[in-house]
Design an enzyme around this catalytic site. Structure first.
Site, PDB file in Angstrom:
ATOM      1  N   SER A 274       2.101  -1.565  -2.452  1.00 29.94           N
ATOM      2  CA  SER A 274       0.960  -0.659  -2.395  1.00 29.94           C
ATOM      3  C   SER A 274      -0.068  -1.080  -3.437  1.00 29.94           C
ATOM      4  O   SER A 274       0.260  -1.739  -4.428  1.00 29.94           O
ATOM      5  CB  SER A 274       1.402   0.780  -2.679  1.00 29.94           C
ATOM      6  OG  SER A 274       1.802   0.926  -4.041  1.00 29.94           O
ATOM      7  N   ASP A 275      -1.322  -0.700  -3.216  1.00 26.77           N
ATOM      8  CA  ASP A 275      -2.269  -0.720  -4.323  1.00 26.77           C
ATOM      9  C   ASP A 275      -1.850   0.405  -5.272  1.00 26.77           C
ATOM     10  O   ASP A 275      -1.021   1.254  -4.928  1.00 26.77           O
ATOM     11  CB  ASP A 275      -3.698  -0.527  -3.811  1.00 26.77           C
ATOM     12  CG  ASP A 275      -4.737  -1.124  -4.755  1.00 26.77           C
ATOM     13  OD1 ASP A 275      -4.435  -1.270  -5.958  1.00 26.77           O
ATOM     14  OD2 ASP A 275      -5.847  -1.425  -4.300  1.00 26.77           O
ATOM     15  N   TRP A 276      -2.423   0.427  -6.457  1.00 22.71           N
ATOM     16  CA  TRP A 276      -1.962   1.350  -7.485  1.00 22.71           C
ATOM     17  C   TRP A 276      -2.245   2.794  -7.070  1.00 22.71           C
ATOM     18  O   TRP A 276      -3.394   3.199  -6.945  1.00 22.71           O
ATOM     19  CB  TRP A 276      -2.622   0.999  -8.806  1.00 22.71           C
ATOM     20  CG  TRP A 276      -1.870  -0.038  -9.590  1.00 22.71           C
ATOM     21  CD1 TRP A 276      -1.509   0.054 -10.898  1.00 22.71           C
ATOM     22  CD2 TRP A 276      -1.359  -1.314  -9.146  1.00 22.71           C
ATOM     23  NE1 TRP A 276      -0.805  -1.066 -11.286  1.00 22.71           N
ATOM     24  CE2 TRP A 276      -0.695  -1.912 -10.238  1.00 22.71           C
ATOM     25  CE3 TRP A 276      -1.372  -1.986  -7.926  1.00 22.71           C
ATOM     26  CZ2 TRP A 276      -0.071  -3.151 -10.146  1.00 22.71           C
ATOM     27  CZ3 TRP A 276      -0.750  -3.219  -7.819  1.00 22.71           C
ATOM     28  CH2 TRP A 276      -0.114  -3.794  -8.919  1.00 22.71           C
ATOM     29  N   TRP A 277      -1.171   3.527  -6.786  1.00 20.41           N
ATOM     30  CA  TRP A 277      -1.195   4.929  -6.358  1.00 20.41           C
ATOM     31  C   TRP A 277      -1.770   5.112  -4.945  1.00 20.41           C
ATOM     32  O   TRP A 277      -2.171   6.217  -4.580  1.00 20.41           O
ATOM     33  CB  TRP A 277      -1.956   5.802  -7.364  1.00 20.41           C
ATOM     34  CG  TRP A 277      -1.480   5.555  -8.754  1.00 20.41           C
ATOM     35  CD1 TRP A 277      -0.259   5.836  -9.278  1.00 20.41           C
ATOM     36  CD2 TRP A 277      -2.216   4.925  -9.802  1.00 20.41           C
ATOM     37  NE1 TRP A 277      -0.168   5.431 -10.594  1.00 20.41           N
ATOM     38  CE2 TRP A 277      -1.369   4.854 -10.941  1.00 20.41           C
ATOM     39  CE3 TRP A 277      -3.514   4.412  -9.896  1.00 20.41           C
ATOM     40  CZ2 TRP A 277      -1.780   4.291 -12.147  1.00 20.41           C
ATOM     41  CZ3 TRP A 277      -3.909   3.854 -11.100  1.00 20.41           C
ATOM     42  CH2 TRP A 277      -3.055   3.799 -12.204  1.00 20.41           C
TER      43      TRP A 277
END
Length: 840
Positions: A274-277
């Site tokens: 994932s991208d961050w969060w």
């Protein structure tokens, strides 16, 4: 196929005019398991052996980040102390090692594309990979093919390469090979349809949801997915999801984009992070194809997690089958072994959260104060490469009466803040979050600290001293009295101006990531007009993240030359001086189109939305950038692929040879069943925190505490937990799609001659018309950089593949060569194509 009937394709078969509000993304389950194909066999075998040793907790630890600022890198997975495995370090950025020192600041991706040189693209990737390797990084978070560059105002377009999928595909493939040859995993991003910064993430209370990129299946395949197929074909070890939704399903849990397109059709063998969060669910994202979550916590410094302990619990209660967890970890470790991390890994020797020598090992928790930075110099001799790319990526847009190159002018005036240093230093603004002084990179997470930045003023002043030229400079863009005095009577006046953009978490001069307009910043347009009104030999240099409106500049009689230098990195001033004085003959071609007005592009950033969830409808289909200009009959200021040289070139002798690779055969058959590696201890007591364990606050652990939910309702998507053999996709079967897509159908050659009197590099370009009524007029398919002495000729050759002449058929879910007549064109730009011939 995963589809039960032709009717099931309905959600994918919108016609060329795009998709609309409320479009849905069809389900595709189960998540395909890795098979070790496409050059991954050795790595897969090593990963199997490693993963087979692991406990449930150790497997979960490798899939889950430990939380924001709970390790030295921007992303850190858990470790396996029992096997002396420290976990993985994931670090930005696509142009250098972020948040450290003694590293290089490379030219941006858009500059790499502007060179049109596979050698320089790969060399840049290799140098960046080497610096990440020597800092102890396992995964470099780049290169970028998303955004592709749908709209020129898009804030992060410069991190990628070009709005053309072929130029981006070649560039991302070469960059990945360079990075991974250095022994670091390349993470191609952002998958997929992340085409603007406004509302890419939910922004309560204004918007509770991220925007949904709504598009049809044909556009997805022929435009936005194309370069990611090249990334997979190049062997990318990792791919990062984007924040946005795609047809109203979040990209980090979108089973159609992850399971169907990426892992099944493109046969991606690496891992998806994932991208961050950007991860918004736990079990659902795992079943939809996500393999790693970053930063590991649910939100910035939240201390909770969708995976970690929750993933452990989901495996223990049978919600997530062992084969899915094992596949996540085997994919991660296969990427590790594929690039040779077991041989090239060194301990992480920097800390993203401080440049000081000492600091906290867990800065968010203020725990364990110790040495965290060893200040390892990883720059090697990369400055020479950065300077070369800076010169090779500078596009000469205008050059009247041989105004350039300069030859020891008697006097020179250098004007504009963009020519000068930031008084606070090149790193004065965190993540380059300001537009002060010369612009050499945009802003956001796609940046790196400058070890130094050579401004144009510094380099030009040194050149003037060598030439004994009178030199004067003015940095204030608004002090027209000083500017008037400086440029009056000067033999040449060089005006520098810029336009910046970046990631949406920073707002610069009212621009929230995306640009608000396509004009120059800091009074640049007025400054140029003022200088040109006085000095009859005005040269304009533009440091911009992409296209700006230059029609008035282009047509001004006193402006004798225009150069676009993009975002050239730390050697900016030296590189532009090389070009201005003819030490380097420009070879660059513009990797995007320059329109005369904002409306010319036919697309734009959507800054506000009338509904929530926000709907971003890609109604233009495949018609972006030059494809749109051609279809709409709009004359640009400068067309895609355009660029002048200090010499001239001619094209002749087009030859087309038809090859016979045989008919296209759809992939058939079934996969093997999902494998498992090692055994799972299903006793919940063995997954709890060990007695006396001292937990770091907000650090994400795999341990559970308390009872595990059981007897859960069986409402997960059909087949999502099914590990039985699955039918193969007709368009899949190999890295980047069906292997026969890459069969050579035609070999095209042409003679390119240097007809001038100086040595130069010509970028020969090949375009194809697919001939259909809904096809673009022409589409780039190949190019090469030919270095030619005066009078020398060389043969440009390109092998046209089946993919090059195919369209995506939404009904058969496969590539087909239509019956429409196809034509090949060769020349020096998308609108300078003197050679053409039919593909019979």
């Amino acid at each position: 196929m995963l589809w039960s009937s032709i009717a099931s394709f309905a959600a994918l078969t919108a016609v060329v005019n795009g998709q609309y509000d409320g479009e849905t993304s069809p389900p595709s389950y189960p998540s395909p398991w890795m098979r070790g194909g496409n050059g991954w066999a050795d790595a897969y075998q090593k990963a199997q052996a490693f993963v087979s040793q692991l406990t449930l907790l150790e497997k979960v630890n490798l899939t889950t980040g430990v939380g924001w600022e709970e390790g030295p890198c921007v992303g850190n997975t858990g470790s396996i102390p029992r096997l002396n495995f420290p976990g993985l370090c994931l670090q930005d950025s696509p142009l250098g090692v972020r948040d450290t020192d003694l590293n290089s600041a490379f030219p941006a991706g858009v500059n790499a594309a502007a060179t049109w040189s596979t050698r320089l693209m790969k060399s840049r990737g290799n140098a960046m990979g080497s610096e990440h390797r020597d800092k102890g990084v396992d995964v470099q978070l780049g290169p970028v093919a998303g955004p592709l560059g749908r709209s020129p105002e898009g804030g992060r377009n410069w991190e990628g390469f070009s709005p053309d999928p072929v130029l981006t595909g070649v560039a991302i493939g070469q960059t990945i090979q360079g990075i991974q040859d250095a022994g670091v995993i390349a993470c191609a991003k952002h998958f997929i349809m992340n085409e603007q910064e406004h509302v890419r993430s939910a922004t309560p209370p204004e918007y509770e949801f991220s925007y949904s990129s709504n598009l049809d299946d044909k556009t997805m395949h022929e435009l936005y997915l194309w370069p990611f197929a090249d990334a997979v074909r190049a062997g990318a070890g990792a791919i990062m999801c984007s924040y946005n939704q795609v047809n109203n399903s979040y990209a980090s849990q979108n089973s159609w984009t992850l399971n169907y397109l990426l892992k099944n059709e493109l046969d991606f063998q690496g891992f998806v992070t994932s991208d961050w969060w950007a991860q918004l669910t736990g079990v659902a994202s795992a079943l939809a194809g996500l393999d790693m979550t970053m930063a590991g916590d649910q939100g910035l410094n939240s201390g909770d997690t969708y995976w970690g302990s929750n993933l452990t619990a989901a495996v223990l209660n049978g919600t997530i089958p062992q084969w899915r967890l094992d596949d996540m970890v085997v994919r991660i470790m296969s990427a590790y072994y594929k690039v040779g991390r077991d041989k090239t890994s060194v301990p992480v020797n920097f800390n993203s959260w401080t440049l000081e020598t000492d600091g906290y090992r867990f800065p968010e928790s203020n725990e364990d104060f110790t040495q965290v930075n060893w200040h390892v110099n990883v720059q090697d001799d990369h400055a020479a490469l950065i300077r070369e790319i800076g010169g090779a990526s500078t596009v000469l847009l205008k050059n009247v009466n041989k105004a350039l190159p300069l030859n020891k002018p008697k006097s020179i005036a250098v004007i504009g803040e963009d020519a000068h240093d930031n008084p606070g230093g090149p790193n004065a603004c965190g993540d380059r979050g300001c537009d002060i002084g010369t612009l050499a990179m945009g802003w956001g997470s796609g940046t790196a600290n400058f070890p130094y930045l050579i401004s144009p003023n510094t380099a030009l002043k040194a050149q003037a001293a060598d030439d004994k030229s009178q030199y004067v400079n003015v940095s204030n863009n608004y002090d027209f009295d000083a500017v008037t005095k400086a440029v009056t009577g000067a033999e040449v006046a060089i005006v520098f101006a810029n336009a910046d953009s970046g990631e949406g978490y920073l707002t610069i001069d009212g621009n929230e990531g995306d640009r608000n307009n396509l004009t120059l910043w800091q009074n640049g347009d007025a400054l140029i007009a003022h200088v040109a009104s006085i000095n009859p030999n005005t040269i304009v240099v533009l440091h911009t993240v992409g296209a700006v409106i230059v029609e008035a500049i282009k047509n001004h009689p006193n402006i004798t030359a225009i150069l676009w230098a993009g975002l050239p990195g730390q050697e900016s001033g030296n590189a532009i001086t090389d070009v201005l004085y003819g030490k380097v003959n420009p070879q660059a071609k513009t990797p995007f189109t320059w329109g005369k007005a904002r409306e010319d592009w036919g697309t734009d950033v959507m800054y506000t939305f009338p509904s929530d969830p926000p709907q971003l409808n890609f109604v233009e289909g495949v018609f972006i950038d030059y494809r749109h200009f051609d279809a709409a009959g709009i004359e640009p200021s400068y067309e895609f692929g355009f660029g002048l040289s200090y010499t001239t070139f001619s094209y002749s002798n087009l030859k087309i040879t038809k090859n016979n690779p045989g008919p296209y055969e759809p992939t058939t058959g079934m996969t093997s069943p999902a494998p498992t590696f090692g055994t799972i201890d299903y006793n919940p007591a063995h997954a709890e925190f060990p007695p006396g364990f001292s937990a770091v606050p907000r650090y994400v652990y795999p341990y559970i505490s308390g009872p595990i939910p059981t007897n859960l309702p069986q409402n997960w998507p059909a087949h999502s937990q099914d590990g039985s053999p699955q039918p193969k996709l007709a368009a899949g079967g190999s890295g980047g799609g069906n292997r026969q897509l890459y069969d050579t159908m035609y070999t095209v050659s042409a003679t390119v001659t240097n007809t001038g009197n100086v040595k130069g590099t010509e970028i020969a370009q090949l375009y194809i018309s697919l001939g259909g009524p809904t096809d673009p007029k022409i589409q780039l398919r190949g190019f090469d950089d030919l270095i030619l002495d005066p009078g020398e000729s060389e043969t440009f050759t390109y092998e046209i593949t089946r993919r090059d002449i195919s369209n995506w058929d939404t009904v058969s879910q496969n590539w087909v060569v239509s019956a429409y007549p196809k034509t090949v064109y060769v020349g020096g730009s998308s609108r300078d194509l003197p050679l053409s011939g039919a593909l019979g």
